[in-house]
Design a protein around this motif. Structure first.
Motif, short mmCIF file in Angstrom:
data_model
loop_
_atom_site.label_atom_id
_atom_site.label_comp_id
_atom_site.label_asym_id
_atom_site.label_seq_id
_atom_site.Cartn_x
_atom_site.Cartn_y
_atom_site.Cartn_z
N CYS A 47 1.27 8.27 -7.24
CA CYS A 47 1.25 9.73 -7.13
C CYS A 47 2.48 10.35 -7.76
CB CYS A 47 1.15 10.14 -5.66
SG CYS A 47 -0.41 9.74 -4.86
N TRP A 52 -10.64 6.82 5.95
CA TRP A 52 -10.38 6.99 4.52
C TRP A 52 -11.28 8.05 3.91
CZ3 TRP A 52 -6.09 5.25 2.60
CH2 TRP A 52 -5.49 4.13 3.18
N ALA A 59 0.83 -1.21 0.00
CA ALA A 59 0.00 0.00 0.00
C ALA A 59 0.86 1.25 0.00
CB ALA A 59 -0.93 -0.01 1.21
N THR A 60 1.92 1.23 0.80
CA THR A 60 2.81 2.40 0.87
C THR A 60 3.54 2.63 -0.45
OG1 THR A 60 3.19 1.97 3.23
CG2 THR A 60 4.76 3.40 2.11
N THR A 102 2.76 9.31 1.52
CA THR A 102 3.48 8.06 1.73
C THR A 102 3.85 7.88 3.19
OG1 THR A 102 4.40 8.20 -0.51
CG2 THR A 102 5.49 6.72 1.02
N THR A 161 0.80 3.24 -3.63
CA THR A 161 0.14 4.55 -3.61
C THR A 161 1.14 5.67 -3.87
OG1 THR A 161 -1.46 3.71 -1.99
CG2 THR A 161 -1.30 6.10 -2.24
N THR A 163 3.05 13.82 -2.34
CA THR A 163 3.44 12.41 -2.46
C THR A 163 4.24 11.96 -1.24
OG1 THR A 163 3.46 12.46 -4.88
CG2 THR A 163 4.76 10.74 -3.82
#
Length: 344
Positions: A76, A210, A68-69, A101, A72, A97
């Motif tokens: 970006c 979220w 995920a880190t 992160t 994502t 970004t």
């Protein structure tokens, strides 16, 4: 000065991607070091109050956290390194970004740290202090990296204007500017709004934390459905949210401009800001538009409010092109000398 290579600006891409990779690597190293101290299963999801309410295996959680880190952040970094984006947008993108992160990685650490040396993950609560500390520490490097983003150095194109193109040499010598506003149709706003509302509803059931990100994404998408397009001595610019310059095409960066009676969104990959091997585009609806020829056979396309505005902008931009040192003169000024620019 950085130089764009094809579609992307290399330095911007590196400034955004390197911190992402380092953050994901640091998170993965930490997870590997503490894996033996975590309970099985480990808490992997937290409610709005920060209490654990979902669980999975340690290995699956580690892969999810790092993925995920990294995923994502790199997404970006790539999106904000497009060479045709204004330098302000790219700088904000690099800073955003890095902060996004670090926020994701900090959330993972803050959720797992309270579980260290615990026999069970039941009843553990996320440590919000770690999240705040992580993001706070990242602010300074995020700003410093953003300041390293270069202003866009345009690729030079052939200065010759195709024969028969409209050229407003008179307006160019006066320094005229033509401005118009473009906006997507009501149907597009309804579709985007509906999709975002459904997404908000689904994510609210999964995790309230979220919602902020989705709300910000919704605002960003809605901003990209309307813009202000201007043709001036500086070239062609597209601004969203009033003043934020999304695209800037200096006179040196295009070979010629032409008006199009109809620009189809799907012709350029869909609605909104698009990029591909063919070039870039900002298209919010089916209708008249302006197309600039760029280096390497690429193009940039953008909507205008009317066909007349598209013709006026093309003529003026071609006029500015001909005024550049070394430009070939007298190349088909048909219909151009009688067109007057609109001062703004």
């Amino acid at each position: 000065m950085g130089r764009a290579s094809g579609t992307f600006d290399r330095r911007t891409l590196l400034l955004g991607a390197v911190p992402v990779v380092l953050t994901a690597a640091a998170l993965g190293t930490w997870l590997a070091a503490v894996a033996g101290r975590l309970p099985h299963p480990v808490a992997s999801h937290w409610s709005g109050s920060g209490a654990a309410d979902g669980y999975m295996g340690v290995g699956a959680m580690a892969w999810t956290a790092v993925g995920a880190t990294l995923g994502t952040g790199l997404l970006c970094a790539v999106c904000f390194s497009l060479g045709s984006l204004g330098s302000g947008v790219r700088r904000g993108g690099v800073a955003g970004t890095v902060l996004l992160t670090v926020w994701i990685a900090s959330m993972m650490v803050a959720g797992l740290a309270p579980q260290l040396d615990k026999a069970t993950a039941q009843g553990t609560v996320m440590d919000w202090g770690l999240v705040g500390a992580g993001v706070g520490i990242a602010v300074v490097p995020a700003v410093l990296l953003a300041l390293l983003v270069p202003s866009r150095s345009p690729e030079t194109c052939d200065a010759g204007i195709p024969r028969g193109a409209l050229v407003d040499a008179v307006g160019a010598r006066r320094g005229d500017t033509v401005v118009c506003s473009i906006r997507a149709g009501v149907v597009m706003y309804c579709v985007v709004g509906g999709v975002m509302l459904v997404a908000l509803g689904l994510l609210a059931r999964l995790s309230p934390w979220w919602l902020l990100g989705v709300a910000a994404l919704t605002a960003l998408v809605l901003c990209l459905l309307s813009a202000r397009v201007a043709a001036s001595a500086d070239g062609l610019s597209v601004r969203v949210s009033g003043r934020l310059r999304l695209v800037h095409m200096p006179v040196a960066s295009y070979g010629s401009a032409k008006a199009m009676p109809v620009v189809e969104p799907m012709q350029y990959g869909g609605w909104g800001y698009r990029a591909g091997t063919w070039g870039t585009a900002f298209v919010v609806r089916r209708g008249p538009g302006l197309v600039l020829s760029l280096a390497g056979g690429r193009e940039f396309a953008v909507n205008t409010d009317t066909v007349d505005t598209a013709q006026h902008m093309a003529a003026l931009l071609n006029g500015y092109k001909q005024l550049q040192p070394g430009a070939s003169g007298g190349s088909g000024a048909s219909g151009g000398s009688g067109r007057a620019g609109t001062n703004a």
